[in-house]
Design an enzyme around this catalytic site. Structure first.
Site, short mmCIF file in Angstrom:
data_model
loop_
_atom_site.label_atom_id
_atom_site.label_comp_id
_atom_site.label_asym_id
_atom_site.label_seq_id
_atom_site.Cartn_x
_atom_site.Cartn_y
_atom_site.Cartn_z
N HIS A 71 0.79 -1.23 0.00
CA HIS A 71 0.00 0.00 0.00
C HIS A 71 0.82 1.28 0.00
CE1 HIS A 71 0.94 -0.22 4.30
NE2 HIS A 71 0.66 1.07 4.35
C1 UD1 Z 1 -1.93 5.63 6.16
C2 UD1 Z 1 -0.61 6.06 6.84
C3 UD1 Z 1 0.42 4.96 6.69
C4 UD1 Z 1 -0.12 3.62 7.16
C5 UD1 Z 1 -1.43 3.33 6.44
C6 UD1 Z 1 -2.04 2.03 6.90
C7 UD1 Z 1 -0.12 8.47 6.74
C8 UD1 Z 1 0.73 9.49 6.12
N1 UD1 Z 1 -0.05 7.25 6.19
O1 UD1 Z 1 -1.66 5.50 4.78
O2 UD1 Z 1 1.55 5.29 7.47
O3 UD1 Z 1 0.82 2.62 6.86
O4 UD1 Z 1 -2.33 4.41 6.72
O5 UD1 Z 1 -3.17 1.73 6.19
O6 UD1 Z 1 -0.82 8.75 7.68
N2 UD1 Z 1 -8.90 4.91 1.90
C9 UD1 Z 1 -10.11 4.25 1.85
N3 UD1 Z 1 -10.73 3.93 3.03
C10 UD1 Z 1 -10.22 4.23 4.23
C11 UD1 Z 1 -8.99 4.91 4.28
C12 UD1 Z 1 -8.33 5.24 3.11
O7 UD1 Z 1 -10.62 3.95 0.77
O8 UD1 Z 1 -10.84 3.91 5.26
C13 UD1 Z 1 -8.20 5.23 0.64
C14 UD1 Z 1 -8.54 6.59 0.11
O9 UD1 Z 1 -8.53 6.53 -1.27
C15 UD1 Z 1 -7.35 7.43 0.57
C16 UD1 Z 1 -6.21 6.43 0.49
O10 UD1 Z 1 -6.80 5.18 0.86
O11 UD1 Z 1 -7.14 8.55 -0.21
C17 UD1 Z 1 -5.07 6.74 1.39
O12 UD1 Z 1 -5.51 6.86 2.77
P1 UD1 Z 1 -4.63 7.73 3.81
O13 UD1 Z 1 -5.18 7.63 5.17
O14 UD1 Z 1 -4.38 9.09 3.25
O15 UD1 Z 1 -3.22 7.03 3.76
P2 UD1 Z 1 -2.87 5.49 3.75
O16 UD1 Z 1 -2.26 5.19 2.42
O17 UD1 Z 1 -3.98 4.66 4.25
#
Ligand code: UD1
Length: 361
Positions: free
Chosen positions: A205
């Protein structure tokens, strides 16, 4: 009574780090409150962890959701500030290195609410990962710093952080694993996913692996070569879905892509795996504890102890298929586990926090 200790959680890896601390403080009768920032909001990215880990429902959810780093961290900052103004806790506890961690720590520091950081002092020295920036800045804002390793204590000292607040307590994520070991059911996981023989489990991811079509394509080529060796099951984070679909990840008969899994389902799969492939942070530690060989698709790790006293090896996509072959040939990790991975870190933190609160009365 007002909550003396307020915890801020936001994203999936926070939950297993916090559960043992909440439990241990609860056993000491410390009033607590729980703020969920809403950084992760899907049931499978958040709710399932609260039920698997027996955690209390959050007192409030700030619903910050997804967004660019500035927007997401800023929304956490503003939301936590509002809550702290209303609640005025004696201590705010933050976990790990996600955007919610930094936003919450900054809000508290500006309001002169003391902050404790669980998993302080980890360093990869790679500022291209947003987590490294979150870690460094969070540690600068904290009064209590709970470190998982002696190395982390050293990094904090070298950054000028007063040693009085730094405590080597071990790893609360391993506490959660120890507490849940009896509930990990490999046979049920195999059956649920139709895995008859030897299999690998993979999680991918990280932005540098999934946000660029070229990188995703390279990774997919490597994963297909891995699947020539054994069946691969991939609970896929929402972030990688589009890029990997575009690059044809599913176009191999022995690759199985499933939705993100809850804690118990995922750890059951890991426990039964012949090896794991990951770019996650926590999986590097969890596989070491479970003695499952782990190939980490990252150039550096902030958890070097998993490489020096564990089952972890850093690889690039081109080197992955050969590394998997070597790991399968070598079998489970049989060496020592890192110090203080004993399931008692939450208790150590609770003892220190209780003493700290008493000293402030
Ligand atoms: C975040 C953390 C990362 C951790 C990861 C675990 C930061 C900078 N990054 O990254 O350190 O390893 O979480 O999962 O805080 N999305 C969904 N549903 C959700 C959450 C996210 O669909 O419930 C999708 C969305 O498209 C979103 C993308 O995932 O834009 C990224 O989510 P985000 O929380 O920004 O960062 P992660 O890549 O999850």
């Amino acid at each position: 009574m007002d909550a003396l200790v307020t915890h801020v959680l936001g994203a999936r890896p926070n939950f297993m780090k916090a559960a043992p601390v909440l439990r241990a403080l609860g056993e000491r009768g410390i009033p607590q409150a729980l703020i969920h920032t809403g950084q992760h909001y899907d049931k499978l990215m958040s709710d399932v962890f609260f039920s698997d880990l027996g955690m209390p429902a959050p007192d409030v959810n700030l619903q910050v959701g997804s967004g660019d780093h500035g927007a997401q961290t800023g929304a956490v900052l503003a939301g936590v500030e509002r809550e702290l103004q209303a609640r005025r806790p004696d201590l705010l506890v933050v976990y790990g290195d996600v955007n919610s961690t930094l936003g919450a720590a900054l809000a508290a520091a500006k309001l002169l609410v003391p902050v404790a950081h669980v998993e302080a002092g980890l360093r990869s020295f790679d500022n291209t990962m947003p987590e490294e920036i979150n870690r460094r800045l969070t540690d600068q804002l904290c009064e209590l710093l709970f470190a998982t390793s002696a190395e982390a204590v050293g990094y904090l000292a070298s950054e000028g952080i007063s040693p009085g607040g730094v405590h080597l307590v071990g790893n609360t994520m391993i506490d959660t694993l120890v507490a849940c070991l009896d509930r990990l059911d490999v046979d049920r996981a195999r059956e649920a996913h139709g895995l008859a023989g030897r299999y690998l489990v993979a999680t991918l991811h990280r932005p540098f692996n999934v946000d660029h079509p070229e990188a995703a394509k390279q990774l997919v080529t490597a994963m297909h070569e891995v699947a020539d060796q054994a069946e691969v099951i991939i609970p896929l984070h929402p972030r990688g879905r589009a890029a990997f679909a575009g690059a044809g990840l599913a176009d191999h008969p022995r690759i199985r892509i499933v939705d993100p899994l809850g804690y118990l389902d995922f750890m059951s799969l890991v426990r039964g795996a012949a090896a794991a492939i990951t770019d996650s942070a926590g999986v590097q530690e969890e596989t070491t504890f479970l003695r499952v060989p782990c190939l980490t698709l990252r150039p550096v790790t902030e958890r070097p102890v998993t490489v020096t006293s564990g089952s972890n090896r850093l690889v690039d996509p081109a080197g992955l298929p050969a590394a998997v072959a070597a790991a399968l040939a070598a079998g489970p990790y049989a060496g020592e586990l890192p110090p203080l991975w004993d399931g008692r870190s939450g208790e150590r933190i609770a003892r220190i926090v209780t003493g700290w609160l008493a000293a402030r009365q």
